[in-house]
Design a protein around this motif. Structure first.
Motif: not given
Length: 388
Positions: A164-167, A171-181
């Motif tokens: 998953x790449x891009x500016x 933040x979007x990964x964290x929103x998609x999978x909260x445990x990754x925060x």
């Protein structure tokens, strides 16, 4: 692409791609999505927002054992002794005895007895055999475990990889999978392993070849579809490997088998910075590199007045018409809106020089530039021309 694709391998995300009506093609023996719609739009989405790629055809390899650090110290040109904190990653070339590049890879330090590497997709099987051959006949306590679905041993669970790449990727990964925060503080070229209640063990590695920020997400293959759907529900759109190709060329990133191979030393292809020749450590190919002369230099070519795309093996010439090198990869840059290429040319040609490239039997002017072409979504080539 031939209609007969029954002989091609498929990743765990294959049905997701088909249901999205992705255009599929043979990529290193795998039936992979090369575009989900507009390749140009997918490219821009990575530069401006975030998109995800299926990279499950790359081969994750886990190395375990008391001697794994010492073994990798002999196998790789970069010095893994510098990896001291769990999760730290390093880029390195893997060389043959003559100092030629077999593969370029990322190595992750997960524990004193556990390292992880990712091998290039199309050379993975042979490179896996090469790695094991370096252990055979020694008393090294190292176990090599392939985690790609076509190479796993009985009882070993395969892994899948989603990049998953891009500016806005992190933040979007964290929103998609909260445990990754918990990965919010992970620095570039570092990784972390998260134990998610829904999808189990999930490795987030802040590495990649697009010059944009983001993560490589590595998970058990059986959870790949669920992770893909979670990311898509959060607004991350899929992108095909055609867009990845234009992104990595803009980033000036080499591809094994295209821009480098065992005929090239790391110094030929601009990777001398990743080679440790100063320490007393001996590694495969080190002795040869001490005496091997650099015969080529890795450069970028910017076709500032043309959109004609140079293909692999297109001759590069000076103004006298003498061949001074060859194109290794070429594309049209959606960000710069000009044709660009990577090439191996005479090491005496300076950056900023003006050369000609044969494109469809025509000689097209190009400027020799130092890669990358694009960084942080903006142009990097220096202006000015110099005739040679």
């Amino acid at each position: 692409m031939s209609q007969n694709t029954s002989h091609l391998l498929r990743t765990p995300l294959y049905e997701c791609h088909r249901s999205s009506r992705a255009r599929m093609a043979n990529v290193s023996g795998w039936e992979m999505p090369v575009a989900f719609g507009s390749q140009i739009q997918e490219h821009h989405t990575v530069r401006q927002d975030a998109a995800m790629f299926d990279f499950s055809h790359a081969c994750v390899v886990d190395l375990h054992g008391a001697d794994v650090r010492a073994f990798l110290g002999k196998l790789l040109a970069n010095d893994v002794a510098r990896l001291k904190s769990a999760g730290k990653a390093m880029y390195s070339c893997m060389l043959d005895g003559d100092g030629g590049v077999i593969d370029d890879l990322v190595v992750y330090f997960l524990a004193d007895d556990h390292f992880r590497i990712v091998l290039s997709a199309h050379t993975a099987s042979g490179n896996l055999e090469w790695i094991r051959s370096q252990i055979a006949g020694t008393d090294s306590l190292v176990t090599v475990v392939a985690r790609r679905q076509d190479l796993v041993a009985e009882g070993v669970e395969p892994l899948a990889t989603i990049a998953v790449h891009g500016p806005n990727a992190r933040e979007t990964v964290f929103r998609a999978i909260p445990s990754t925060q918990v990965a919010a503080q992970v620095k570039p070229f570092n990784s972390i392993i998260v134990h998610d209640a829904v999808v189990g063990e999930l490795m987030l590695a802040r590495t990649g070849k697009t010059s944009e920020d983001g993560f490589e997400l590595i998970m058990l293959a059986k959870h790949a579809v669920q992770v893909w759907d979670m990311l898509r529900s959060a607004g991350i759109v899929p992108a095909g490997l055609d867009a990845w190709e234009t992104l990595r060329l803009e980033a000036g990133m080499q591809l094994v088998g295209r821009d480098m191979d065992p005929r090239c030393s790391p110094f030929d292809v601009g990777l001398g910075w990743s080679v440790d020749l100063d320490s007393e450590r001996e590694f495969v190919g080190k002795a040869a590199l001490r005496t091997r002369r650099q015969t080529r230099q890795f450069v970028g070519l910017a076709f500032e007045q043309s959109a004609a795309v140079a293909r692999t093996a297109s001759p590069v010439m000076n103004l006298q018409g003498e061949v001074i090198g060859t194109v290794t990869s070429g594309t049209y840059s959606p960000t710069l809106q000009i044709a660009i290429a990577l090439a191996l040319i005479d090491p005496d040609i300076p950056f900023g020089a003006y050369v000609d490239v044969e494109v469809y039997r025509h000689r097209i002017a190009a400027k020799v530039v130092r890669p990358p072409f694009v960084r942080d979504g903006r142009s990097t080539p220096r202006l000015g021309w110099q005739r040679v």
